[in-house]
Design an enzyme around this catalytic site. Structure first.
Site, PDB file in Angstrom:
ATOM      1  N   ASN A 178       6.320   2.713   1.218  1.00 27.97           N
ATOM      2  CA  ASN A 178       7.405   3.323   0.436  1.00 27.97           C
ATOM      3  C   ASN A 178       8.735   2.878   1.037  1.00 27.97           C
ATOM      4  O   ASN A 178       9.177   3.405   2.048  1.00 27.97           O
ATOM      5  CB  ASN A 178       7.280   4.856   0.479  1.00 27.97           C
ATOM      6  CG  ASN A 178       8.433   5.538  -0.239  1.00 27.97           C
ATOM      7  OD1 ASN A 178       9.166   4.899  -0.989  1.00 27.97           O
ATOM      8  ND2 ASN A 178       8.596   6.837   0.004  1.00 27.97           N
ATOM      9  N   LYS A 235      11.683   3.206  -0.171  1.00 24.35           N
ATOM     10  CA  LYS A 235      12.843   4.052  -0.496  1.00 24.35           C
ATOM     11  C   LYS A 235      14.011   3.150  -0.940  1.00 24.35           C
ATOM     12  O   LYS A 235      13.773   2.154  -1.600  1.00 24.35           O
ATOM     13  CB  LYS A 235      13.198   4.947   0.693  1.00 24.35           C
ATOM     14  CG  LYS A 235      11.951   5.672   1.222  1.00 24.35           C
ATOM     15  CD  LYS A 235      12.231   6.740   2.217  1.00 24.35           C
ATOM     16  CE  LYS A 235      10.910   7.387   2.648  1.00 24.35           C
ATOM     17  NZ  LYS A 235      11.072   8.540   3.495  1.00 24.35           N
ATOM     18  N   HIS A 264       7.969  12.621  -4.885  1.00 23.68           N
ATOM     19  CA  HIS A 264       8.292  12.487  -3.455  1.00 23.68           C
ATOM     20  C   HIS A 264       9.247  13.610  -3.060  1.00 23.68           C
ATOM     21  O   HIS A 264      10.124  14.004  -3.841  1.00 23.68           O
ATOM     22  CB  HIS A 264       8.915  11.114  -3.181  1.00 23.68           C
ATOM     23  CG  HIS A 264       9.048  10.847  -1.722  1.00 23.68           C
ATOM     24  ND1 HIS A 264      10.089  11.360  -0.976  1.00 23.68           N
ATOM     25  CD2 HIS A 264       8.254  10.172  -0.865  1.00 23.68           C
ATOM     26  CE1 HIS A 264       9.913  10.987   0.289  1.00 23.68           C
ATOM     27  NE2 HIS A 264       8.813  10.275   0.378  1.00 23.68           N
ATOM     28  N   GLU A 304      11.804  13.657  -1.306  1.00 24.75           N
ATOM     29  CA  GLU A 304      13.232  13.329  -1.432  1.00 24.75           C
ATOM     30  C   GLU A 304      13.694  13.480  -2.874  1.00 24.75           C
ATOM     31  O   GLU A 304      14.822  13.910  -3.131  1.00 24.75           O
ATOM     32  CB  GLU A 304      13.485  11.907  -0.895  1.00 24.75           C
ATOM     33  CG  GLU A 304      13.438  11.902   0.630  1.00 24.75           C
ATOM     34  CD  GLU A 304      12.984  10.601   1.251  1.00 24.75           C
ATOM     35  OE1 GLU A 304      12.974   9.568   0.570  1.00 24.75           O
ATOM     36  OE2 GLU A 304      12.600  10.637   2.438  1.00 24.75           O
ATOM     37  N   GLU A 361       2.408  14.960   2.302  1.00 25.65           N
ATOM     38  CA  GLU A 361       3.552  14.600   3.135  1.00 25.65           C
ATOM     39  C   GLU A 361       4.295  15.861   3.567  1.00 25.65           C
ATOM     40  O   GLU A 361       5.164  16.358   2.848  1.00 25.65           O
ATOM     41  CB  GLU A 361       4.506  13.686   2.356  1.00 25.65           C
ATOM     42  CG  GLU A 361       3.882  12.363   1.957  1.00 25.65           C
ATOM     43  CD  GLU A 361       4.928  11.262   1.876  1.00 25.65           C
ATOM     44  OE1 GLU A 361       4.708  10.217   2.488  1.00 25.65           O
ATOM     45  OE2 GLU A 361       5.962  11.467   1.233  1.00 25.65           O
ATOM     46  N   GLY A 397      10.355  10.902   8.229  1.00 25.77           N
ATOM     47  CA  GLY A 397      11.530  10.266   8.802  1.00 25.77           C
ATOM     48  C   GLY A 397      12.045  10.958  10.055  1.00 25.77           C
ATOM     49  O   GLY A 397      13.158  10.685  10.505  1.00 25.77           O
ATOM     50  N   SER A 441       6.033   9.802   9.197  1.00 28.76           N
ATOM     51  CA  SER A 441       6.121   9.145  10.499  1.00 28.76           C
ATOM     52  C   SER A 441       4.823   8.449  10.922  1.00 28.76           C
ATOM     53  O   SER A 441       4.462   8.482  12.107  1.00 28.76           O
ATOM     54  CB  SER A 441       6.602  10.134  11.566  1.00 28.76           C
ATOM     55  OG  SER A 441       7.876  10.650  11.218  1.00 28.76           O
TER      56      SER A 441
HETATM   57  P1  PGA Z   1       8.342   8.045   6.997  1.00 28.72           P
HETATM   58  O1  PGA Z   1       8.387   8.329   5.419  1.00 28.72           O
HETATM   59  O2  PGA Z   1       7.091   7.225   7.249  1.00 28.72           O
HETATM   60  O3  PGA Z   1       9.583   7.289   7.292  1.00 28.72           O
HETATM   61  O4  PGA Z   1       8.267   9.374   7.667  1.00 28.72           O
HETATM   62  C1  PGA Z   1       7.224   8.632   4.694  1.00 28.72           C
HETATM   63  C2  PGA Z   1       7.566   8.908   3.251  1.00 28.72           C
HETATM   64  O5  PGA Z   1       8.610   9.529   2.983  1.00 28.72           O
HETATM   65  O6  PGA Z   1       6.810   8.528   2.338  1.00 28.72           O
END
Ligand code: PGA
Length: 249
Positions: free
Chosen positions: A11, A13, A96, A98, A168, A174, A212
């Site tokens: 992903n 983003k 997601h 976000e 998630e 993140g 992460s």
């Molecule tokens: P990250 O993001 O691996 O940077 O924690 C995962 C995601 O948001 O899909």
């Protein structure tokens, strides 16, 4: 129990221009040439075609990061499922955290997006997960159950197995704070249990962990019984790191 092919998704983003996306795919492909896993790249809309064109003839598939539920209309800034299919995109990330937290994505909209994606021939990757406050208040299972029931409400029992679910936990995205393999397994097993109310599909559904994921923790997470893959953010921006995660599955 059906064999579930490991599923590793990148992903990106809001990262990577067309030129950067091309460089990434060129660097990734030789590193994963032998993989039998499902490898999916989720670029921003502007780089979808560049990734699609480079991956023809390889095992890599391409997903968008969002879509609108209508086929067309007065929805400024949105993209429909048929527009993605026309580009030979095969999958789409929906819900997601976000999108939910920063852009007002609701369970009601997701209940419409899921069947629209399936009807167009896109594989939905549905993200669910709890906030830190919900986990601290012991509400993780309640949140997951509510999101799954609401978001999959309009998907027929016969199509549930085609949906990929990504667990998630928001506190792990993140932040560098990964869920422990036990926490991730417990939540993914719970998700599979909730899906059992939808018939025989539960054992076939791929459930990913995201939050992460890095080369250093991927193998342990992916070894868990109910974790069938990973949705990788930060570590998916580097072809070497992402290839190592694909290899760990
Ligand atoms: P990250 O993001 O691996 O940077 O924690 C995962 C995601 O948001 O899909």
């Amino acid at each position: 129990m059906p064999e579930r092919t490991p599923y590793i998704a990148a992903n990106w983003k809001m990262h990577k221009t067309v030129a950067e996306a091309g460089e990434f795919v060129d660097a990734l492909l030789p590193r994963i040439a032998a993989t039998q896993h499902d490898v999916v790249i989720c670029p921003p809309f502007t780089a979808l075609s560049a990734v699609v064109e480079r991956r023809y003839g390889t095992a890599v598939r391409v997903a968008a990061q969002n879509m609108h539920e209508e086929g067309s209309g007065a929805f400024t800034g949105e993209v429909s499922a048929s527009m993605l299919v026309e580009l030979d995109v095969e999958a789409v990330v929906l819900g997601h955290s976000e999108r939910r937290q920063l852009f007002g994505e609701t369970d009601e909209a997701l209940a419409r997006k899921l069947p629209a994606a399936l009807a167009a021939g896109l594989e939905p990757i549905l993200c669910v997960g709890e906030t830190e406050e919900a986990r601290d208040a012991d509400q993780t299972e309640g949140v997951l159950e509510r999101q799954l029931r609401a978001d999959l409400a309009e998907v027929g029992d016969d199509r549930v197995a085609e949906v990929v679910i990504a667990y998630e936990p928001i506190w792990a995205i993140g932040t560098g704070r990964t869920a422990t393999p036990e926490q991730a397994q417990e939540a993914c097993a719970f998700i599979r249990d909730v899906l059992r109310e939808r018939g025989g599909a539960a054992d076939a559904v791929r459930i990913l962990y995201g939050g992460s994921v890095k080369p250093a923790n991927a193998a342990e997470l992916l070894a868990q019984e109910d974790i069938d893959g990973a949705l990788v953010g930060g570590a998916s921006l580097d072809p070497e790191e992402f290839a190592q995660i694909v290899e760990a599955a």
